[in-house]
Write an enzyme that holds these catalytic residues in place. Sequence first.
Site: not given
Ligand code: UD1
Ligand code: UDP
Length: 362
Positions: A203
């Site tokens: 992601h």
């Molecule tokens: C964010 C964090 C990243 C982390 C990730 C965990 C930042 C800069 N990045 O990235 O470090 O690894 O979370 O998963 O903060 N969206 C949905 N539903 C949700 C959440 C997100 O549809 O519940 C979609 C939306 O289109 C949104 C996009 O995902 O615009 C990106 O979400 P965002 O929270 O901005 O960044 P992540 O890629 O989730």
């Molecule tokens: N995770 C989860 N379900 C999923 C993907 C990830 O429960 O479908 C959990 C995973 O076990 C870990 C955390 O989410 O504990 C990691 O989050 P993510 O990869 O979104 O963020 P990052 O660690 O890269 O910041």
Amino acid sequence: MGRIVTIIGTRPEIIKMAPVVKALDRLDHDHVLVHSGQHYDLMMDRIFFRDMQLREPDEQFELKEQPPHLQVATTMRQVADATKGADLVIVHGDTNTTAAGALLARKQDRPLAHVEAGIRSFDKTMPEEINRIVADQLSDLLFAPTSTSEKNLRQENVTSGIHVVGNSVIDALTQNLPIAAKKSDVLSRLGLRPRGYLVLTFHRAENVDSKEQLAKALDAFEAAARESGLPIVFPIHPRTAKRLREFGLEKRADALTSLRRIEPTGYLDMLMLEKDAAIVMTDSGGLQEESCFFRVPCVTLRENTERPETLAIGANVLAGIDPARVGAAVRKQLGVKRDWPNPYGDGTTGTKIAEQVDAFLG
Ligand code: UD1
Ligand code: UDP
């Protein structure tokens, strides 16, 4: 008695802060839990409160679909009332919620603590690296997971308030694994046998926000399936699902019969999927740590990592997204000896943080 304000907002923050929040709740201080609303889907947010038996936030905000700068600005504006009287503001990790909470605490002249301090990819093109540096530079208390992260902080002239406490990812794992083993039927539900599949998460902005990169990654997934002869279970992050649609790559993904795209899973299901996987392939930070704990070899689909401890012990290799390189990394990791130690502590990080917070508040 002091007033602690803990700010969370995304999936990894909820998961890794759950044990810390529980330990802080046991202290003789007021503890206000704030959720920025950065993640909001049921399977990115609420599910983890249920799976981890975490109490509801005291303050819940909404952010939905805002660009990064407005995520930070809006969070600062919305959370300001909650933090203004805080004796300590606590943020975790490297998200836009983290940066917003850290800046807010400083602007309001409130003491700040950063959990998971000092980890560095040394790649400032990553939004996460900027968020980490901001939080660390502004913090009074820095909870570093390992001696490597402590060293990184000292190299940036951050020298006081550092405590090496392990990573609360291990607390979350050890507290929830027995529950997952009892409650999760994910393997039988998906018709999987232990070590008979790969698990994939993907992601990162730098991997999925360009059509060219995402298309190349699909080729890399195909190479991994071919090399291992195993299906790939892919709980897909909403950011990645959205980009596949926008870039017209869904058909291409559908054509990869070994790639089983599923909804994001709850935490308990994810633990069982990781524990029994032949290999974890990921660009997630948390999965690099969790697979290391499970002694399941990891292939990281990035050019760098802020988790170098996992590379040093052979648990993890960097493969980028070049198909030939990913295929070779999968081959190597399928044959690796699974006997490395866990570098992230013994599952008492939450308690250690609470002790230091208590001492800080006096
Ligand atoms: C964010 C964090 C990243 C982390 C990730 C965990 C930042 C800069 N990045 O990235 O470090 O690894 O979370 O998963 O903060 N969206 C949905 N539903 C949700 C959440 C997100 O549809 O519940 C979609 C939306 O289109 C949104 C996009 O995902 O615009 C990106 O979400 P965002 O929270 O901005 O960044 P992540 O890629 O989730
Ligand atoms: N995770 C989860 N379900 C999923 C993907 C990830 O429960 O479908 C959990 C995973 O076990 C870990 C955390 O989410 O504990 C990691 O989050 P993510 O990869 O979104 O963020 P990052 O660690 O890269 O910041």
